[in-house]
Design a protein around this motif. Sequence first.
Motif, PDB file in Angstrom:
ATOM      1  N   MET A  83       0.849  -1.193   0.000  1.00  0.00           N
ATOM      2  CA  MET A  83       0.000   0.000   0.000  1.00  0.00           C
ATOM      3  C   MET A  83       0.884   1.242   0.000  1.00  0.00           C
ATOM      4  SD  MET A  83      -3.185   0.866   2.572  1.00  0.00           S
ATOM      5  CE  MET A  83      -2.185   0.840   4.063  1.00  0.00           C
ATOM      6  N   ARG A  84       0.531   2.205  -0.802  1.00  0.00           N
ATOM      7  CA  ARG A  84       1.264   3.475  -0.863  1.00  0.00           C
ATOM      8  C   ARG A  84       0.719   4.412   0.215  1.00  0.00           C
ATOM      9  NH1 ARG A  84       1.888   6.667  -6.034  1.00  0.00           N
ATOM     10  NH2 ARG A  84       3.662   7.467  -4.843  1.00  0.00           N
ATOM     11  N   VAL A  85       1.607   4.843   1.097  1.00  0.00           N
ATOM     12  CA  VAL A  85       1.203   5.630   2.264  1.00  0.00           C
ATOM     13  C   VAL A  85       1.875   6.996   2.227  1.00  0.00           C
ATOM     14  CG1 VAL A  85       1.262   5.785   4.777  1.00  0.00           C
ATOM     15  CG2 VAL A  85       0.872   3.565   3.671  1.00  0.00           C
ATOM     16  N   LEU A  86       1.077   8.036   2.415  1.00  0.00           N
ATOM     17  CA  LEU A  86       1.590   9.391   2.566  1.00  0.00           C
ATOM     18  C   LEU A  86       1.573   9.701   4.062  1.00  0.00           C
ATOM     19  CD1 LEU A  86       2.532  11.934   1.017  1.00  0.00           C
ATOM     20  CD2 LEU A  86       0.164  12.729   1.105  1.00  0.00           C
ATOM     21  N   ALA A  87       2.738   9.791   4.667  1.00  0.00           N
ATOM     22  CA  ALA A  87       2.844  10.031   6.103  1.00  0.00           C
ATOM     23  C   ALA A  87       3.006  11.524   6.359  1.00  0.00           C
ATOM     24  CB  ALA A  87       4.022   9.262   6.690  1.00  0.00           C
ATOM     25  N   ALA A  88       1.995  12.130   6.990  1.00  0.00           N
ATOM     26  CA  ALA A  88       2.070  13.547   7.340  1.00  0.00           C
ATOM     27  C   ALA A  88       2.962  13.684   8.569  1.00  0.00           C
ATOM     28  CB  ALA A  88       0.678  14.087   7.626  1.00  0.00           C
ATOM     29  N   MET A  89       4.097  14.368   8.422  1.00  0.00           N
ATOM     30  CA  MET A  89       5.098  14.451   9.480  1.00  0.00           C
ATOM     31  C   MET A  89       5.229  15.904   9.947  1.00  0.00           C
ATOM     32  SD  MET A  89       7.888  11.772   7.896  1.00  0.00           S
ATOM     33  CE  MET A  89       8.761  11.590   9.461  1.00  0.00           C
ATOM     34  N   SER A  90       4.721  16.151  11.146  1.00  0.00           N
ATOM     35  CA  SER A  90       4.702  17.510  11.688  1.00  0.00           C
ATOM     36  C   SER A  90       6.045  17.947  12.225  1.00  0.00           C
ATOM     37  CB  SER A  90       3.675  17.604  12.820  1.00  0.00           C
ATOM     38  OG  SER A  90       4.095  16.836  13.928  1.00  0.00           O
ATOM     39  N   GLY A  91       6.917  16.982  12.525  1.00  0.00           N
ATOM     40  CA  GLY A  91       8.168  17.284  13.203  1.00  0.00           C
ATOM     41  C   GLY A  91       8.133  16.869  14.655  1.00  0.00           C
ATOM     42  N   GLY A  92       7.002  16.301  15.092  1.00  0.00           N
ATOM     43  CA  GLY A  92       6.865  15.823  16.455  1.00  0.00           C
ATOM     44  C   GLY A  92       7.089  14.321  16.552  1.00  0.00           C
TER      45      GLY A  92
END
Length: 357
Positions: free
Chosen positions: A1-10
């Motif tokens: 599965m292709r996953v877009l990981a939203a990375m806030s920096g936390g």
Amino acid sequence: MRVLAAMSGGVDSAVAAARMVAAGHDVTGVHLALSKNPESYRSGARGCCSLEDSHDARRAADKLGIPFYVWDFAERFHADVVEDFVAEYAAGRTPNPCLRCNEKIKFAAVLDRGLQLGFDVVATGHYARLTRSSAGQVELRRAADPAKDQSYVLGVLDAHQLAHCAFPLGDTHKTDVRAEAAALGLGVAKKPDSHDICFIPDGDTAGFLTRQLGERVGEVVDTAGRVVGSHAGHHQFTVGQRRGLHLGVPADDGRPRFVLSIEPVQNRVTVGARENLAVGVIDAIRPILAVAAAPGRWRGHVQVRAHGAPMPATVEFSADALHVELDEPCEGIAPGQAAVVYADDRVVGSATISGTR
């Protein structure tokens, strides 16, 4: 599965991305640039929106060995979140900008772009669980860690959006997440969580609103219409507020007084005794359903604050409204807040509070 990981920096989003990598998915990290001048939104290691946060997110992605991009959503964030926040206060309402950001940015703009680019889901570090019903529908439920549960701020997501979301931390307690980050060698393992509104870095909401809307002197009155003080703008107040009223006339019984209502056109704030804050009926507009179809009139629980207690109630969704009858009165419910409805630990939907009585 292709996953877009939203990375806030936390730490939470970094561990969420790491878990998707460990599960064998094809993961790409993305950080959202929400301000043309990041340091004007927040400075220091607070876990959201600063230039430092984008660097932390990139370092985490590098450690995980995944591609990483920064997407510029500054203009849309300003229009859909910041300007909306100011306009709601100007209209005498009390918005939650984190809900609006989830609704308009993180799970609308980002998800839409991600799907267009061929990703299957967007993964975030929110504390909530996703399960499937017997009919195969994705359902949003409270997190295993009640102290960190974020299902309320995710209550603005509809059934289609939930079907393309992943919340890898939903079954985990925060202390375990930090330990996992440390074991993975992620530099954000001890980074503090963010709590304040990201575009008000000094925490002075009244001052921010005054800079946006200007000063406008008005009256503070009691329930009999007697003038008991003055203010520099109704936008500096919210229903249920006690501090900062600066009343010149004490109450007859000497008890503290609270903001009961705000009249934006007259620029008038009404104050009174605490018991006058109690309401038993909530009306709300712009409903969003997290399920395929909500029952007409039924028994459930309603939550009106991110960390508020769920309240037993009789609820009824219609095409354009939500009606709530609380079992017990609740204090300090303000128009503009979100009412999120639960069936046990499952989110059924949400709506924006338009009135109480």
